[in-house]
Design an enzyme around this catalytic site. Sequence first.
Site, PDB file in Angstrom:
ATOM      1  N   ARG A  15       0.809  -1.221   0.000  1.00  0.00           N
ATOM      2  CA  ARG A  15       0.000   0.000   0.000  1.00  0.00           C
ATOM      3  C   ARG A  15       0.843   1.273   0.000  1.00  0.00           C
ATOM      4  NH1 ARG A  15      -3.620  -2.236   4.882  1.00  0.00           N
ATOM      5  NH2 ARG A  15      -1.786  -3.571   5.045  1.00  0.00           N
ATOM      6  N   THR A  83       2.278 -12.915   8.770  1.00  0.00           N
ATOM      7  CA  THR A  83       2.975 -12.597  10.022  1.00  0.00           C
ATOM      8  C   THR A  83       3.283 -13.855  10.858  1.00  0.00           C
ATOM      9  OG1 THR A  83       0.816 -12.091  10.989  1.00  0.00           O
ATOM     10  CG2 THR A  83       2.118 -10.220  10.235  1.00  0.00           C
ATOM     11  N   ASN A 384      37.170  42.400   8.817  1.00  0.00           N
ATOM     12  CA  ASN A 384      36.030  42.761   7.979  1.00  0.00           C
ATOM     13  C   ASN A 384      36.269  42.183   6.594  1.00  0.00           C
ATOM     14  OD1 ASN A 384      33.948  43.997   6.590  1.00  0.00           O
ATOM     15  ND2 ASN A 384      33.913  45.666   8.084  1.00  0.00           N
ATOM     16  N   ASN A 393      40.367  28.134  -2.383  1.00  0.00           N
ATOM     17  CA  ASN A 393      41.037  27.161  -1.502  1.00  0.00           C
ATOM     18  C   ASN A 393      41.372  25.851  -2.194  1.00  0.00           C
ATOM     19  OD1 ASN A 393      38.228  26.801  -1.662  1.00  0.00           O
ATOM     20  ND2 ASN A 393      38.189  25.627   0.236  1.00  0.00           N
ATOM     21  N   GLY A 430      40.023  46.605  -2.764  1.00  0.00           N
ATOM     22  CA  GLY A 430      38.907  45.938  -3.435  1.00  0.00           C
ATOM     23  C   GLY A 430      39.308  45.463  -4.828  1.00  0.00           C
ATOM     24  N   ARG A 447      45.734  44.625  -8.675  1.00  0.00           N
ATOM     25  CA  ARG A 447      44.789  44.708  -9.772  1.00  0.00           C
ATOM     26  C   ARG A 447      45.379  45.684 -10.786  1.00  0.00           C
ATOM     27  NH1 ARG A 447      41.274  48.071  -5.731  1.00  0.00           N
ATOM     28  NH2 ARG A 447      41.998  50.133  -6.271  1.00  0.00           N
TER      29      ARG A 447
HETATM   30  C1  UD1 Z   1      -1.319  -6.777  11.347  1.00  0.00           C
HETATM   31  C2  UD1 Z   1      -2.186  -7.727  12.176  1.00  0.00           C
HETATM   32  C3  UD1 Z   1      -3.479  -7.000  12.566  1.00  0.00           C
HETATM   33  C4  UD1 Z   1      -3.142  -5.745  13.342  1.00  0.00           C
HETATM   34  C5  UD1 Z   1      -2.158  -4.859  12.555  1.00  0.00           C
HETATM   35  C6  UD1 Z   1      -1.640  -3.735  13.431  1.00  0.00           C
HETATM   36  C7  UD1 Z   1      -1.781  -9.987  11.382  1.00  0.00           C
HETATM   37  C8  UD1 Z   1      -2.257 -11.111  10.545  1.00  0.00           C
HETATM   38  N1  UD1 Z   1      -2.533  -8.906  11.393  1.00  0.00           N
HETATM   39  O1  UD1 Z   1      -2.035  -6.465  10.168  1.00  0.00           O
HETATM   40  O2  UD1 Z   1      -4.276  -7.846  13.371  1.00  0.00           O
HETATM   41  O3  UD1 Z   1      -4.315  -5.037  13.643  1.00  0.00           O
HETATM   42  O4  UD1 Z   1      -1.007  -5.621  12.122  1.00  0.00           O
HETATM   43  O5  UD1 Z   1      -0.863  -2.830  12.699  1.00  0.00           O
HETATM   44  O6  UD1 Z   1      -0.758 -10.115  12.018  1.00  0.00           O
HETATM   45  N2  UD1 Z   1       5.340  -8.936   7.834  1.00  0.00           N
HETATM   46  C9  UD1 Z   1       6.344  -9.860   7.685  1.00  0.00           C
HETATM   47  N3  UD1 Z   1       6.131 -10.944   6.902  1.00  0.00           N
HETATM   48  C10 UD1 Z   1       4.957 -11.163   6.261  1.00  0.00           C
HETATM   49  C11 UD1 Z   1       3.919 -10.210   6.423  1.00  0.00           C
HETATM   50  C12 UD1 Z   1       4.149  -9.109   7.226  1.00  0.00           C
HETATM   51  O7  UD1 Z   1       7.423  -9.693   8.253  1.00  0.00           O
HETATM   52  O8  UD1 Z   1       4.848 -12.190   5.572  1.00  0.00           O
HETATM   53  C13 UD1 Z   1       5.589  -7.766   8.693  1.00  0.00           C
HETATM   54  C14 UD1 Z   1       5.460  -6.437   7.945  1.00  0.00           C
HETATM   55  O9  UD1 Z   1       6.712  -6.027   7.433  1.00  0.00           O
HETATM   56  C15 UD1 Z   1       4.962  -5.488   9.024  1.00  0.00           C
HETATM   57  C16 UD1 Z   1       4.211  -6.404   9.975  1.00  0.00           C
HETATM   58  O10 UD1 Z   1       4.640  -7.728   9.701  1.00  0.00           O
HETATM   59  O11 UD1 Z   1       6.008  -4.862   9.715  1.00  0.00           O
HETATM   60  C17 UD1 Z   1       2.703  -6.299   9.817  1.00  0.00           C
HETATM   61  O12 UD1 Z   1       2.362  -6.626   8.496  1.00  0.00           O
HETATM   62  P1  UD1 Z   1       1.150  -5.929   7.747  1.00  0.00           P
HETATM   63  O13 UD1 Z   1       0.999  -6.577   6.409  1.00  0.00           O
HETATM   64  O14 UD1 Z   1       1.287  -4.475   7.797  1.00  0.00           O
HETATM   65  O15 UD1 Z   1      -0.067  -6.420   8.664  1.00  0.00           O
HETATM   66  P2  UD1 Z   1      -1.428  -5.659   8.902  1.00  0.00           P
HETATM   67  O16 UD1 Z   1      -2.323  -5.923   7.740  1.00  0.00           O
HETATM   68  O17 UD1 Z   1      -1.172  -4.254   9.245  1.00  0.00           O
HETATM   69 MG    MG Z   2       0.441  -3.007   9.050  1.00  0.00          MG
END
Ligand code: UD1
Ligand code: MG
Length: 464
Positions: A15, A83, A384, A393, A430, A447
């Site tokens: 996004r 995540t 001055n 330089n 000058g 000069r």
């Molecule tokens: C996540 C939570 C959501 C919460 C929100 C808060 C999950 C499934 N959802 O959603 O419940 O309300 O955060 O901000 O956890 N990342 C990885 N690997 C991946 C996917 C993501 O390391 O495969 C990291 C991203 O870099 C980021 C974080 O995890 O720093 C969160 O990922 P993002 O995709 O932003 O999750 P949200 O949709 O915000």
């Molecule tokens: Mg997020």
Amino acid sequence: MTLSIVIMAAGKGTRMKSSRPKVLHALAGRPMLAHVVDTTATLAATQQIVITGHGAEQVEATMRVACAEAPLQFVRQEPQLGTGHAVQQAVPVLPDEGITLILNGDTPLIAARTARALIEACAGERLALLTMSLDDPTGYGRIVRDGWGEQVLAIVEHKDATEAQRALNEVYTGVMAAPTRLLKGWLARLTNDNAQREYYLTDVVAMACRDKVPVVAAHPQSEVEVLGVNSPAQLAELERRYQRVQAERLMEQGVRLADPARFDLRGRLHCGQDVDIDVNCVFEGDVQLGDNVRIGAHCVVRNAVIEAGAVIHPFTHIDGDKDGVTVGEGALIGPFARLRPGARLGPEVHIGNFVEVKNSTLARGAKANHLAYLGDATVGERVNYGAGAITANYDGANKHRTVIGNDVHVGSNCVLIAPITLGDGATIGGGSTVSKDAPAGQLTVARAKQVSLSGWTRPRKTRD
Ligand code: UD1
Ligand code: MG
């Protein structure tokens, strides 16, 4: 108690619509991920793990520089399947005992005291979630509780939520603390049977309930701590909110900001008493302002020490970079001045409009008021330095120094070809281009002599 910290930073950040990994986008001039690392570094953890994936090399290289002190351990997640999958990658390096604190790399303003409260709520035997009620919970995972609104039963992601669940405004903020041994067991059982075909970390909540492990919720003191960044608009909004917090902290210390909504601090600012800062100033790196310092509108100041009573007039750019800049007591700088790395200005020095100073020392009371350049120079007291004067330089290969004694007057439009020394009390006429040392106390002019031709007539237009 063994404490492991896992910061998730492998996601693409679709996004953001950017080629830069999301967690490297800057908040207050510092990568978002670096904010999370800085805060969690104060928790005395046994290990601090960062999960990288999308743009991993760039993220790791940037973090090694930005957080050089933190003993970070990078674990790769390839491909990025959610995540839950991210934390699964850390399982081989996690111990079997203690607590694991998990944070999102895109939620930069989490406070250390909030993280500590969550660790305490976990106490090695409960699953502790950081939750918060938001007026607009769109996009966040919703906290589903039992009919009494007490026991947390699950987290449902926005995309998977029913209309009724979307109406819930208590959200998961992306921070949890779990007993490591139990967490490992839950992670092993995750599936991707959901709207996004991802392994959701948040599914461990329902598993904990099934296993009769208590799930508790703690809350941050301020909403700003838990705002996640998923888009440029959210990043800009968080930036303004963070700047507001910093502005208020300074105002509490007595600093007078003309408008806290038009103030930006991207680093650290230490102020003495009775400091005035006009609108639209940006402070970067480490900046110190002494008592009674005034900063005019539209100044950018980076890595500099401005001593008591100095006045920086509007539109001045001070950039100390690695060498720093010092502005002495009672000095007057600008408007439209440019101080570059290594500028060391003594007390009562005046630097006026369109004057550039780089790697030069100016002693008490020296003045360069208009359109001038001083590079690699040592300038004595009360000198001055005229309009349009420059130190030449650089000979194309090396830099050379210009030494200007006390009470020297350099006329307008002079070129001082370094290396060169102008003795105490010397006057340079000058328009001179001076390539040899000028003796003390004498007038030096270099000069062409002025000539006037009598009987000379201007050319006239020839007609056909
Ligand atoms: C996540 C939570 C959501 C919460 C929100 C808060 C999950 C499934 N959802 O959603 O419940 O309300 O955060 O901000 O956890 N990342 C990885 N690997 C991946 C996917 C993501 O390391 O495969 C990291 C991203 O870099 C980021 C974080 O995890 O720093 C969160 O990922 P993002 O995709 O932003 O999750 P949200 O949709 O915000
Ligand atoms: Mg997020």
